[in-house]
Design a protein around this motif. Structure first.
Motif, short mmCIF file in Angstrom:
data_model
loop_
_atom_site.label_atom_id
_atom_site.label_comp_id
_atom_site.label_asym_id
_atom_site.label_seq_id
_atom_site.Cartn_x
_atom_site.Cartn_y
_atom_site.Cartn_z
N ASP A 66 0.83 -1.21 0.00
CA ASP A 66 0.00 0.00 0.00
C ASP A 66 0.86 1.26 0.00
O ASP A 66 0.52 2.25 -0.67
CB ASP A 66 -0.94 0.01 1.21
CG ASP A 66 -2.02 -1.05 1.11
OD1 ASP A 66 -2.25 -1.57 -0.01
OD2 ASP A 66 -2.63 -1.36 2.15
N LYS B 161 2.21 1.75 -3.53
CA LYS B 161 1.15 2.22 -4.42
C LYS B 161 0.82 3.69 -4.18
O LYS B 161 0.54 4.41 -5.12
CB LYS B 161 -0.11 1.36 -4.24
CG LYS B 161 -0.01 0.01 -4.90
CD LYS B 161 -1.31 -0.76 -4.73
CE LYS B 161 -1.20 -2.14 -5.34
NZ LYS B 161 -2.43 -2.91 -5.16
N SER B 162 0.85 4.11 -2.93
CA SER B 162 0.56 5.51 -2.64
C SER B 162 1.66 6.43 -3.17
O SER B 162 1.38 7.55 -3.61
CB SER B 162 0.35 5.73 -1.15
OG SER B 162 1.57 5.62 -0.45
N ASP C 244 3.51 5.73 -5.80
CA ASP C 244 3.36 5.72 -7.26
C ASP C 244 2.26 6.66 -7.73
O ASP C 244 2.33 7.19 -8.83
CB ASP C 244 3.07 4.29 -7.75
CG ASP C 244 4.30 3.42 -7.74
OD1 ASP C 244 5.43 3.98 -7.66
OD2 ASP C 244 4.15 2.19 -7.81
N ARG C 245 1.23 6.86 -6.92
CA ARG C 245 0.15 7.79 -7.30
C ARG C 245 0.63 9.23 -7.32
O ARG C 245 0.10 10.06 -8.05
CB ARG C 245 -1.01 7.66 -6.31
CG ARG C 245 -1.98 6.58 -6.69
CD ARG C 245 -3.16 6.60 -5.77
NE ARG C 245 -3.07 5.35 -5.01
CZ ARG C 245 -3.33 5.21 -3.75
NH1 ARG C 245 -3.70 6.23 -3.02
NH2 ARG C 245 -3.22 4.05 -3.16
N LEU C 246 1.62 9.54 -6.49
CA LEU C 246 2.11 10.92 -6.41
C LEU C 246 2.97 11.31 -7.61
O LEU C 246 3.13 12.48 -7.89
CB LEU C 246 2.91 11.12 -5.12
CG LEU C 246 2.11 11.02 -3.83
CD1 LEU C 246 3.06 11.11 -2.64
CD2 LEU C 246 1.05 12.09 -3.76
#
Length: 136
Positions: A127, A130-131, A133-135
């Motif tokens: 998690d 993934k967080s 990578d979203r940024l």
């Protein structure tokens, strides 16, 4: 990475399924003779499978999703092993006095706890990645 907390949990699970069954008996029969897991082929296979899956999970630290799936398979194999122990302890046909349960019967429970903790830490790492990578 090797220094993560899930590796510590997996090492404890490895010790629980790979080393401690040789030390602690599963139970003692009426005559007081200890019964180790090596006398039953199903127990040997399931303890060996659990140990192998734990080692494979430790070495696949770069692939978190694979590590998570291997952890779940390992939990299932330990649940099967625990089910066999419960079946054996409840199926004491022809025995007039009750045999003593050994600490070896509880080793799959300890292993399941540490595997669940390792899977929780792996999920937390996934998690976090993934967080980040979203940024981007």
């Amino acid at each position: 990475m090797i220094q993560r907390i899930q590796t510590i949990y997996l090492l404890i699970a490895f010790i629980t399924t790979g080393i401690l069954p040789f030390v602690f008996p599963l139970w003692a029969d009426v005559s007081g003779k200890d019964y180790f897991f090596m006398k039953n082929m199903a127990y040997v296979v399931l303890f060996g499978l659990s140990t192998t899956l734990t080692v494979f999970s430790i070495t696949s630290y770069k692939k978190r999703q694979t590590q998570f799936v291997i952890g779940r398979l390992n939990i299932i194999s330990n649940l099967i092993l625990l089910g066999l122990f419960v079946y054996r302890s409840l199926n004491l046909s022809g025995e007039t006095s009750v045999s003593e349960k050994g600490i070896g019967m509880f080793l799959p429970i300890v292993s399941i706890v540490f595997l669940a903790l390792a899977n929780k830490a792996i999920k937390k790492d996934e998690d976090l990645v993934k967080s980040v990578d979203r940024l981007r």
